[in-house]
Design a protein around this motif. Structure first.
Motif, mmCIF file in Angstrom:
data_model
loop_
_atom_site.group_PDB
_atom_site.id
_atom_site.type_symbol
_atom_site.label_atom_id
_atom_site.label_comp_id
_atom_site.label_asym_id
_atom_site.label_seq_id
_atom_site.Cartn_x
_atom_site.Cartn_y
_atom_site.Cartn_z
ATOM 1 N N GLN A 517 0.935 0.933 -14.959
ATOM 2 C CA GLN A 517 0.178 1.828 -15.828
ATOM 3 C C GLN A 517 0.611 3.267 -15.583
ATOM 4 O O GLN A 517 0.838 3.675 -14.443
ATOM 5 C CB GLN A 517 -1.324 1.704 -15.583
ATOM 6 N N TYR A 518 0.695 4.027 -16.680
ATOM 7 C CA TYR A 518 0.995 5.455 -16.559
ATOM 8 C C TYR A 518 0.063 6.262 -17.451
ATOM 9 O O TYR A 518 -0.169 5.913 -18.611
ATOM 10 C CB TYR A 518 2.438 5.783 -16.958
ATOM 11 N N SER A 519 -0.453 7.365 -16.900
ATOM 12 C CA SER A 519 -1.265 8.300 -17.667
ATOM 13 C C SER A 519 -1.373 9.610 -16.918
ATOM 14 O O SER A 519 -1.711 9.634 -15.728
ATOM 15 C CB SER A 519 -2.670 7.720 -17.901
ATOM 16 N N ARG A 520 -1.048 10.697 -17.601
ATOM 17 C CA ARG A 520 -1.278 12.053 -17.087
ATOM 18 C C ARG A 520 -0.792 12.248 -15.653
ATOM 19 O O ARG A 520 -1.577 12.489 -14.747
ATOM 20 C CB ARG A 520 -2.758 12.401 -17.179
ATOM 21 N N ASN A 521 0.502 12.128 -15.480
ATOM 22 C CA ASN A 521 1.146 12.394 -14.191
ATOM 23 C C ASN A 521 0.808 11.390 -13.100
ATOM 24 O O ASN A 521 1.086 11.635 -11.923
ATOM 25 C CB ASN A 521 0.819 13.811 -13.687
ATOM 26 N N LYS A 522 0.228 10.251 -13.464
ATOM 27 C CA LYS A 522 -0.101 9.232 -12.475
ATOM 28 C C LYS A 522 0.495 7.894 -12.906
ATOM 29 O O LYS A 522 0.222 7.392 -13.988
ATOM 30 C CB LYS A 522 -1.612 9.096 -12.299
ATOM 31 N N LEU A 523 1.325 7.331 -12.031
ATOM 32 C CA LEU A 523 1.966 6.043 -12.268
ATOM 33 C C LEU A 523 1.534 5.075 -11.180
ATOM 34 O O LEU A 523 1.645 5.374 -9.990
ATOM 35 C CB LEU A 523 3.489 6.197 -12.248
ATOM 36 N N SER A 524 1.041 3.909 -11.602
ATOM 37 C CA SER A 524 0.614 2.909 -10.619
ATOM 38 C C SER A 524 1.216 1.563 -10.958
ATOM 39 O O SER A 524 1.498 1.256 -12.125
ATOM 40 C CB SER A 524 -0.911 2.807 -10.571
ATOM 41 N N MET A 525 1.399 0.753 -9.944
ATOM 42 C CA MET A 525 1.953 -0.584 -10.119
ATOM 43 C C MET A 525 1.663 -1.413 -8.878
ATOM 44 O O MET A 525 1.441 -0.867 -7.785
ATOM 45 C CB MET A 525 3.467 -0.504 -10.353
ATOM 46 N N ASP A 526 1.682 -2.708 -9.038
ATOM 47 C CA ASP A 526 1.597 -3.627 -7.912
ATOM 48 C C ASP A 526 2.984 -4.204 -7.707
ATOM 49 O O ASP A 526 3.534 -4.846 -8.609
ATOM 50 C CB ASP A 526 0.584 -4.740 -8.195
ATOM 51 N N ILE A 527 3.576 -3.971 -6.538
ATOM 52 C CA ILE A 527 4.946 -4.420 -6.298
ATOM 53 C C ILE A 527 5.005 -5.669 -5.420
ATOM 54 O O ILE A 527 6.091 -6.074 -4.995
ATOM 55 C CB ILE A 527 5.801 -3.294 -5.674
ATOM 56 N N ALA A 528 3.867 -6.311 -5.179
ATOM 57 C CA ALA A 528 3.841 -7.493 -4.309
ATOM 58 C C ALA A 528 4.758 -8.593 -4.826
ATOM 59 O O ALA A 528 5.429 -9.284 -4.044
ATOM 60 C CB ALA A 528 2.413 -8.011 -4.173
ATOM 61 N N ALA A 529 4.807 -8.772 -6.145
ATOM 62 C CA ALA A 529 5.604 -9.850 -6.724
ATOM 63 C C ALA A 529 7.103 -9.618 -6.586
ATOM 64 O O ALA A 529 7.898 -10.528 -6.854
ATOM 65 C CB ALA A 529 5.246 -10.027 -8.197
ATOM 66 N N ALA A 530 7.516 -8.421 -6.160
ATOM 67 C CA ALA A 530 8.936 -8.150 -5.936
ATOM 68 C C ALA A 530 9.432 -8.748 -4.626
ATOM 69 O O ALA A 530 10.637 -8.743 -4.355
ATOM 70 C CB ALA A 530 9.199 -6.645 -5.954
ATOM 71 N N TYR A 531 8.493 -9.286 -3.823
ATOM 72 C CA TYR A 531 8.820 -9.836 -2.509
ATOM 73 C C TYR A 531 8.649 -11.353 -2.518
ATOM 74 O O TYR A 531 7.754 -11.881 -3.190
ATOM 75 C CB TYR A 531 7.925 -9.203 -1.438
ATOM 76 N N PRO A 532 9.472 -12.076 -1.769
ATOM 77 C CA PRO A 532 9.337 -13.531 -1.709
ATOM 78 C C PRO A 532 8.109 -13.949 -0.898
ATOM 79 O O PRO A 532 7.468 -13.126 -0.233
ATOM 80 C CB PRO A 532 10.633 -13.967 -1.025
ATOM 81 N N GLU A 533 7.825 -15.211 -0.932
ATOM 82 C CA GLU A 533 6.641 -15.738 -0.248
ATOM 83 C C GLU A 533 6.643 -15.408 1.235
ATOM 84 O O GLU A 533 5.591 -15.217 1.844
ATOM 85 C CB GLU A 533 6.567 -17.255 -0.454
ATOM 86 N N ALA A 534 7.830 -15.332 1.829
ATOM 87 C CA ALA A 534 7.924 -15.058 3.267
ATOM 88 C C ALA A 534 7.307 -13.726 3.658
ATOM 89 O O ALA A 534 6.930 -13.522 4.819
ATOM 90 C CB ALA A 534 9.388 -15.098 3.706
ATOM 91 N N ALA A 535 7.178 -12.805 2.716
ATOM 92 C CA ALA A 535 6.566 -11.511 3.021
ATOM 93 C C ALA A 535 5.066 -11.623 3.198
ATOM 94 O O ALA A 535 4.439 -10.694 3.730
ATOM 95 C CB ALA A 535 6.889 -10.503 1.915
ATOM 96 N N MET A 536 4.478 -12.697 2.720
ATOM 97 C CA MET A 536 3.045 -12.962 2.881
ATOM 98 C C MET A 536 2.198 -11.788 2.381
ATOM 99 O O MET A 536 1.262 -11.351 3.046
ATOM 100 C CB MET A 536 2.712 -13.272 4.350
ATOM 101 N N VAL A 537 2.539 -11.287 1.209
ATOM 102 C CA VAL A 537 1.819 -10.147 0.659
ATOM 103 C C VAL A 537 1.072 -10.586 -0.594
ATOM 104 O O VAL A 537 1.661 -11.147 -1.520
ATOM 105 C CB VAL A 537 2.779 -8.962 0.369
ATOM 106 N N GLN A 538 -0.233 -10.353 -0.593
ATOM 107 C CA GLN A 538 -1.082 -10.705 -1.724
ATOM 108 C C GLN A 538 -1.028 -9.628 -2.809
ATOM 109 O O GLN A 538 -0.896 -9.910 -3.991
ATOM 110 C CB GLN A 538 -2.531 -10.894 -1.264
ATOM 111 N N SER A 539 -1.135 -8.381 -2.395
ATOM 112 C CA SER A 539 -1.048 -7.260 -3.324
ATOM 113 C C SER A 539 -0.533 -6.038 -2.579
ATOM 114 O O SER A 539 -0.780 -5.890 -1.376
ATOM 115 C CB SER A 539 -2.406 -6.961 -3.970
ATOM 116 N N TRP A 540 0.192 -5.202 -3.308
ATOM 117 C CA TRP A 540 0.680 -3.940 -2.731
ATOM 118 C C TRP A 540 0.723 -2.930 -3.876
ATOM 119 O O TRP A 540 1.706 -2.812 -4.595
ATOM 120 C CB TRP A 540 2.065 -4.106 -2.111
ATOM 121 N N LYS A 541 -0.398 -2.254 -4.048
ATOM 122 C CA LYS A 541 -0.512 -1.312 -5.152
ATOM 123 C C LYS A 541 0.022 0.042 -4.712
ATOM 124 O O LYS A 541 -0.442 0.641 -3.746
ATOM 125 C CB LYS A 541 -1.957 -1.169 -5.612
#
Length: 651
Positions: A517-541
């Motif tokens: 999401q982007y709005s007014r100079n603020k960009l946010s995203m969840d990048i957890a899915a960029a990592y394989p299962e071995a990273a054991m990450v549920q979410s990384w916003k």
């Protein structure tokens, strides 16, 4: 210092798929803008006056060369004179096989490219002087090129059934540089046909024969070249780059009307596969360095169709194509610096003529003025008319006056959000290069020329790099092999991304940013899915908040892990010297300003390590080394949040 981008540089793609165009998977539309315009404007009938078009084009080029200032003509003649005694490099079989045997592609390419560059300089000299002085040496160059066993690069010959070996004479392959060579020969023949005939009528006959055998016949016969877009794979710059060169070959040199029309129609149908793959925001997932051979080739293709059809075919109302052109200034930082996600270089100069063609086609002063800016940047000496290739020389001659009369100005737009490509660029002051520049990306790890870099970002101060994307090194066999991501500059740990539980991001379409999401100079995203299962990450916003007034960027993150194995690391790459002595503060020392990085010392331990740069493509951009700053988490926790702030401070 910048790495210059010409037709014959290291900007090559092996033909092995490394990701695909983001739009091919996300756009989901079969627009066929090119063919629909062709069909509506009479199809073949639009090109019924090719003979007259050739006569007018030739007359115009010759007249414009004759009208060049004396200083410009003198420079061209000096370069041609220098090459009268040029010793044409040999291209033995053992040189061709170096790519197969040890992965080196540069040695053969340098020799092959030099032949064509010298030929272009000689042809330019003959067009200036017109007395036949350079014709014997021109024929030497032409004959050597015509005698080459193949025009296909060793890195691309794997497309033949015999694989990566010596070229099979029974299977002509059309790759990027077979197309480039075809265009070079077509322009040489078009511009010097009568002079070559006077020297020996066999020369033109041989050019026509080789173009027919190596380019026209396989192009019309085959639909299985992956880059054509009918083999079930996403296409990238290969498609439009080759189609543009094949179109030039047809328009300039094919005299049989039926064959010429078949080639023209097929190039249009194939090029539509390229345009169909583009996202609506016009973003180039290959990055600004490749844009010149992606969007830049598209506008050359369109310009050729428009011109050769006596302006019956026109796409001047097509907003997608306009956005494809505007992308290039949206990614501009300052001078030769561009946002360089994927295999782009952090320092490059897009071809000015392509930017101008977009500006002229869409009556866009931002693009016209930016083209003039790039033209001055590439050649401060306005008397110099460069000859990187014959096609580029012609454009440089034809557009010289227009570029010189335009105001040289970069747009320096303050905000550019490309929602399909998921790339953002912001600057603290609109219209100037001063201040803080920020760019970030979401996307996925199967982009064309992909790096594993979801969530990556860069920062520039007064147009100079601070937090950087290193870019890509010199291409070798490994670059486009299964071992691509063993190269350090392809890995997420050498981008401005976290390493989670000791695990880096993976390549593949499923490894992506979500909830972007982007709005007014603020960009946010969840990048957890960029990592394989071995990273054991549920979410990384990951949230970027840019503050123009304070020339600052805040990076805030909240995370949830499924398990804790080892401390996570936040990586930040820089080309500046880093002072990490004070806990909670890291000072990056720039020339006009410093960048202060602050973090919570109770949460992180900071380290800095230098990575030596030995690569010939990276060292001109970054010097002897780059530095990786790593913030290592102190606490063992499955959930948490933290922030890192970057503030530009003037000296």
């Amino acid at each position: 210092m910048h790495v210059k981008k010409l037709v014959c540089t290291v900007l090559l793609f092996s033909g092995i798929s490394i990701g695909g165009n983001v739009g091919a998977q996300d756009a989901g539309k079969t627009r066929n803008y090119l063919y629909e315009e062709y069909r509506q404007k009479g199809s073949d009938a639009a090109f019924k006056n090719i003979v007259q078009w050739r006569q007018q084009r030739y007359k115009s080029i010759v007249e414009q060369i004759a009208a060049l200032p004396a200083a410009s003509r003198a420079i061209l003649l000096k370069e041609a004179d220098k090459n009268l005694s040029f010793s044409w490099p040999s291209l033995p079989a053992t040189l061709y096989l170096q790519y197969r045997d040890n992965g080196n592609r540069v040695n053969f390419e340098n020799a092959q490219f030099e032949r064509r560059k010298v030929l272009a300089a000689l042809v330019a000299g003959e067009l200036v002087e017109g007395k036949g002085k350079y014709i014997p040496q021109i024929v030497n160059g032409l004959w050597l090129i015509l005698e080459e066993s193949t025009w296909v690069l060793p890195a691309h010959i794997g497309a033949q059934k015999a694989g990566s070996d010596l070229p099979d004479p029974e299977e002509p392959v059309v790759d990027l540089f077979a197309g480039e060579t075809a265009a070079t020969l077509s322009w040489a023949q078009f511009l010097l046909h009568d002079q070559l005939d006077k020297f020996s009528p066999v020369v033109n006959k041989r050019i026509t024969y080789e173009l027919q055998h190596r380019i026209v016949e396989p192009y019309l016969k085959r639909t299985d070249f992956w880059w054509m877009g009918w083999a079930g794979r996403s296409v990238n710059n290969w498609n439009i780059w080759i189609n543009t060169n094949v179109l030039q070959t047809a328009l300039l040199g094919i005299n049989e009307t039926d064959i010429r029309n078949k080639v023209i129609e097929k190039t249009i149908r194939s090029a539509d596969n390229f345009v169909n793959g583009y996202p609506e925001d016009g973003g180039c997932d290959e990055g600004p360095t490749y844009w010149g051979h992606a969007g830049g080739k598209l506008i050359e293709f369109i310009d050729l169709l428009n011109s050769a059809s006596a302006h019956q075919l026109s796409w001047s109302n097509n907003e997608l194509i306009h956005r494809i052109g505007a992308y290039i200034y949206k990614m501009h930082v300052d001078s030769s610096r561009f946002v360089n996600f994927a295999d782009a270089s952090a320092s490059t100069i897009p071809p000015a003529h392509t930017v101008y063609l977009f500006g002229a086609a869409f009556h866009d002063p931002l693009l016209v003025n930016f083209a003039a800016y790039l033209s001055r940047l590439e050649s401060p000496d306005t008397n110099r008319v460069k000859t990187p290739s014959l096609a580029f020389f012609v454009y440089n001659v034809e557009l010289r006056n227009a570029l010189l009369s335009a105001k040289a100005a970069a747009p320096y737009t303050a905000e550019n959000w490309l929602p399909d490509l998921q790339v953002l660029s912001l600057r603290s002051e609109a219209g100037v290069s001063k201040g803080l520049f920020f760019a970030a990306q979401g996307g996925h790890n199967a982009e064309s020329h992909n790096h594993n870099d979801v969530g990556n970002f860069v920062l520039y101060m007064d147009g100079k790099p601070a937090i950087i994307d290193v870019g890509v090194g010199t291409y070798t066999k490994q670059t486009f092999s299964a071992d691509r991501y063993k190269l350090w500059f392809m890995q997420s740990q050498w981008h401005n991304c976290p390493t989670i539980n000791g695990v880096q991001q993976r390549d593949g379409r499923q490894f992506q940013a979500t909830a972007v999401q982007y709005s007014r100079n603020k960009l946010s995203m969840d990048i957890a899915a960029a990592y394989p299962e071995a990273a054991m990450v549920q979410s990384w916003k990951r949230t970027f908040t840019f503050n123009p007034a304070k020339t600052s960027l805040q990076l805030s993150e909240t995370y949830q892990l499924k398990d804790w194995k080892e401390p996570f690391l936040l990586h930040f790459m820089t080309s500046l010297d880093a002072d990490t002595h004070t806990p909670g503060r890291i000072l990056l020392k720039g020339s006009t300003a410093d960048l202060l990085l602050t973090y919570d010392p109770a949460l992180f331990e900071a380290t800095a390590e230098q990575e030596e740069i030995k690569d010939g493509r990276l060292s001109p951009v970054w010097g002897e080394y780059v530095t990786r700053i790593s913030l290592k988490a102190r606490k063992q926790a499955l959930t948490g949040k933290h922030s890192v702030e970057f503030v530009m401070r003037r000296k």
